[in-house]
Design a protein around this motif. Structure first.
Motif, short mmCIF file in Angstrom:
data_model
loop_
_atom_site.label_atom_id
_atom_site.label_comp_id
_atom_site.label_asym_id
_atom_site.label_seq_id
_atom_site.Cartn_x
_atom_site.Cartn_y
_atom_site.Cartn_z
N TYR A 296 6.31 11.52 2.65
CA TYR A 296 6.55 10.13 1.92
C TYR A 296 7.89 9.81 1.74
CZ TYR A 296 6.11 6.62 -0.94
OH TYR A 296 6.08 4.85 -1.56
N ASN B 158 2.26 2.10 -3.79
CA ASN B 158 1.36 2.69 -4.44
C ASN B 158 0.79 4.18 -4.04
OD1 ASN B 158 0.75 0.00 -6.01
ND2 ASN B 158 -0.90 -1.17 -4.69
N LYS B 159 0.85 3.78 -2.95
CA LYS B 159 0.77 5.23 -2.71
C LYS B 159 2.07 6.32 -3.08
CE LYS B 159 0.29 8.48 1.49
NZ LYS B 159 0.77 8.71 2.67
N LYS C 265 1.23 7.20 -6.80
CA LYS C 265 0.00 8.11 -6.74
C LYS C 265 0.70 9.79 -6.83
CE LYS C 265 -4.25 4.57 -5.75
NZ LYS C 265 -4.89 4.76 -4.96
N ASP D 98 0.93 -1.41 -0.11
CA ASP D 98 -0.03 0.14 -0.36
C ASP D 98 0.91 0.97 -0.22
OD1 ASP D 98 -1.94 -1.72 0.19
OD2 ASP D 98 -2.76 -1.61 2.27
N LEU D 99 1.69 1.24 0.81
CA LEU D 99 3.30 2.52 0.18
C LEU D 99 3.41 3.29 -0.86
CD1 LEU D 99 3.73 4.63 2.86
CD2 LEU D 99 5.90 3.20 3.62
#
Length: 790
Positions: free
Chosen positions: A104, A74-75, A78, A71-72
């Motif tokens: 990030y 994929n974040k 984006k 998830d990190l």
């Protein structure tokens, strides 16, 4: 599932894909080059180790960490994609997403660092000495009354959330060979005690120390000074300690002696505190509030327990908003969750509605309020900073989730509390608040090169719940007796007290008014005869200053900050009589063109700050408008092409700071008329090609900062006439190929802060080595400066 993902190479593919994205965007969009380069380096450093994540999951007993890692990644994709669409014209989003990239990158590095820490723990265990007889020794030496058993505490929650990573990091710190004293620090309600209990129940810790970790809580009611003092008075008749640090070090020395006497191999002291103790800063672990996912899990556990008979689950959007209002504080999540457990939908909606209308979450629980208020009340005990509590409460005057410029706080506190004009005293206050976990200090590189300015380039952030606490405590007195009035207006709805009080005067010294995009009301009826600091936080394109009913001359500081998309136009600046005795003005994201038509003579104005402003022709008719001005600060003003000649007539001006004004190409020769100037800062004016030769007239100039002026091709020939120059900052001046030989005429001690390239220019001169301090710094460009999040 997680193991299958790793075997299938999905994690590795995602890392490679994100790397490709980063490289591609870095080439196409130069505005995020430094941030993307840092992110690329982080990805390259973790790529060889991604196959070890399965091992990492097993150690933590949390296989879902792999999914969190995916998830990190994929974040990140984006986020980088979004950055690729931002052009140079979008200044606000440019710095907003620069912020996001830095955050990030830090999150990614922090996440992946856990694996390394876990591997280190196994090695550390082998070199640590074991403690098996500490309890027996202390029972004999101190009567057994110092600390009771801790590892068997049965009140520990059955389930905890968000403490896996902190537990690993704290465990590593405790197991370090030279960390005999470890401090676990966080604001009240963040879960320090729970984390400490988890540590003492950890199998690795119990295997090494058995039940022999000593846990000391520093609090207002039972501080470490009292604990240690009582023990030493009981055993030896000694012990008078002014500070926690002194008491803690005395305890450490005492245990060292007992260790030698009873042949103990080692000991550890774990201290939990709401404050940071400087003497053990190296071994301090700061516990942060929970992230969004863990906060939701903890709230669900409190509001919807597994054994609950209620089958009702409120709308997810209501739950999400309530969790957001708890701001990641475990205690708040537990208290609010338990208060709503099993309650009907209408109760949930009423709770949320009350918060949206200004009622504080702190009204929901006296326990939560007491936990947090203890840290604030302790500020009254700091005798050498008598106004520290007031300074903390003032922070509620600024909007939620915004960075507060430290220099703006300095301007306020100099006038409100008579702090010294030297900003190092303000910085000391902020450091004290940061040590007590009430604020965070966020440095940037913008002001770092000037060693004499402590607050420039520093921002203050505050957790939302701590900001709410400041407002809550400020509002406890009746409105007419408050020292500060903090007013937040949304949808043109005034608070009841405003309507009820009518023409009754409010005696506050500080007034803060925040308005939203829909604001269109007149705020002219209220009487504020004693207001000294006025803070106006706006989001509208056109803004009118309130025409308060008050005696002219009281107002000393005016701060107008616009958080909307366009600079705000001030409609009535020339009509406002109460500005005549202002000492300090700070405009942020404001169009100041109306200054040119103003009839108000700011005869006592000492400092003017223009940040992200549209200047236009504001200074065309200002020759006699600011006779007492001693400091001008201009930053991020995109339309500043040349410094206004009219401002060169201000004979008392001592500080001139023009930073990050990328259209400024030249300074006028009239600059030489500023013969009282002591500080000239031109940091990151990237189009500035030259300095005027008249700079040689500035015989009182002590500090010159031209760092990151990349287009500057040469220095003035008359540089050698700056007979009082002490500090020269010139790192990042890549266009310079030589220095004028007149510099060799300077015989006073000179500190030069520069990079390797410019250092070589100095080595070619015959400047007396004994009087030249050459400080070579690495390039550390940091665009993480903007305190807005629109």
């Amino acid at each position: 599932m997680a193991a299958g993902l790793i075997e299938g190479g999905i994690v590795g593919s995602l890392i490679a894909e994100l790397q490709t994205f980063v490289i591609d965007v870095a080439v196409k969009n130069i505005y995020f080059k430094s941030e993307l380069e840092s992110l690329k380096e982080t990805l390259q450093s973790i790529e060889p180790n991604f196959r070890d994540i399965e091992k990492y999951n097993k150690v933590l007993d949390r296989a879902e960490k792999t999914e969190a890692f995916i998830d990190l990644l994929n974040k990140g994709k984006k986020l980088v994609q979004r950055c690729s669409t931002i052009g140079s014209w979008n200044v606000v989003n440019k710095y907003r997403y620069s912020d996001k990239l830095n955050e990030y990158n830090a999150d990614l590095g922090r996440f992946c660092q856990v694996k390394v820490q876990l591997e280190q723990l196994g090695d550390i265990k082998e070199i640590l000495v074991k403690v098996n007889r500490v309890n027996d020794v202390l029972d004999h030496a101190m009567g057994g009354s110092f600390v009771g058993g801790f590892g068997e505490d049965r009140e520990l929650m059955d389930r905890v959330f968000g403490l896996d990573l902190p537990l690993v990091e704290l465990k590593e710190m405790v197991l370090l060979k030279d960390s005999s004293v470890v401090l676990l620090s966080a604001p009240g309600g963040c879960g320090k005690t729970t984390l400490a209990k988890l540590l003492c129940r950890d199998p690795k810790i119990q295997g090494i120390y058995k039940k022999n970790i000593f846990f000391v809580t520093v609090s207002k009611m039972a501080s470490i000074t009292i604990i240690v003092q009582n023990q030493f008075q009981t055993k030896s008749g000694k012990g008078q300690y002014e500070k926690e640090d002194e008491a803690l070090m005395q305890l450490k020395c005492f245990l060292e002696k007992k260790r030698n006497r009873f042949n103990i191999e080692g000991f550890k002291i774990l201290v939990t505190s709401r404050s940071v103790l400087p003497s053990i800063n190296r071994f301090t672990y700061r516990l942060n509030p929970l992230n969004e996912q863990d906060a939701m899990s903890l709230f669900d556990h409190s509001a919807f327990p597994a054994d609950s008979k209620s089958s009702y689950v409120p709308y997810p959007e209501i739950v999400k908003k309530i969790v957001e209002n708890c701001n990641g504080f475990p205690l708040a999540l537990i208290v609010v969750g338990q208060s709503l457990c099993g309650r009907p939908e209408v109760t949930w909606k009423i709770t949320l509605d009350k918060w949206s209308k200004g009622q504080s979450i702190l009204d929901s629980s006296s326990d939560l309020l007491d936990k947090l208020q203890t840290s604030v009340d302790a500020l009254d005990e700091i005798k050498d900073k008598p106004d520290l509590k007031n300074c903390y409460l003032d922070l509620g005057s600024f909007p939620e989730d915004q960075r507060i410029p430290a220099i703006a706080l300095h301007d306020m506190w100099v006038e409100l509390y008579n702090l010294d004009e030297e900003d190092m005293y303000t910085y000391e206050y902020l450091e004290e608040l940061a040590m007590r976990n009430l604020v965070n200090l966020v440095p940037t590189s913008i002001g770092a090169s000037n060693l004499h300015d402590y607050c420039n380039g520093q921002y203050v952030t505050q957790h939302d719940l701590l900001r709410e606490l400041a407002i809550y405590l400020s509002n406890q007195e009746p409105i007419e007796l408050r020292k500060r009035v903090i007013l937040e207006i949304t949808d043109n709805k005034l608070p009841k007290w405003w309507v009820e009080k009518g023409q009754e005067p409010i005696n506050a010294r500080l007034l803060s008014i925040s308005t939203d995009e829909a604001f269109s009301l007149s705020l002219d009826s209220i009487q504020v005869p004693k207001v000294e600091v006025l803070i106006l936080n706006s989001r509208t394109k056109n803004y009118s200053l309130p025409l308060f009913v008050q005696e002219p001359g009281q107002l000393k500081v005016l701060i107008i900050a616009n958080y909307g998309g366009c600079p705000a136009e001030l409609n009535n600046f020339s009509e406002v009589d109460y500005l005549s005795n202002l000492k300090r003005i700070r405009f942020e994201h404001v169009s100041i063109s109306s200054l040119s038509t103003s009839l108000v003579k700011l005869s006592k104005l000492q400092k003017m700050s223009l940040i992200m402003c549209e200047i236009g022709k504001a200074f065309e008719n200002c020759i006699n408008m600011f006779p007492d001005l001693v400091e001008i600060e201009i930053a991020y003003c995109a339309d500043l092409v040349g410094f206004p000649v009219e401002l060169c007539n201000i004979g008392r001006l001592k500080k001139l700071s023009i930073t990050e004004c990328n259209e400024l190409s030249a300074l006028p020769e009239a600059l030489g008329a500023l013969t009282s100037l002591e500080v000239l800062r031109l940091h990151s004016c990237t189009k500035l090609e030259r300095l005027p030769e008249s700079i040689g007239n500035l015989h009182k100039l002590k500090s010159l900062d031209i760092s990151d002026c990349v287009s500057l091709s040469k220095m003035p020939v008359r540089m050698g006439e700056l007979c009082d120059l002490r500090t020269l900052c010139m790192s990042g001046c890549w266009g310079l190929s030589e220095l004028p030989h007149s510099i060799e005429d300077l015989h006073q001690p000179l500190k030069v802060i520069c990079d390797d390239q410019n250092a070589n220019l100095w080595r070619l001169l015959d400047y007396p080595p004994a009087k030249l301090e050459l400080l070579v710094v690495e390039e550390a460009k940091n665009l993480n400066w903007l305190h807005r999040s629109l």
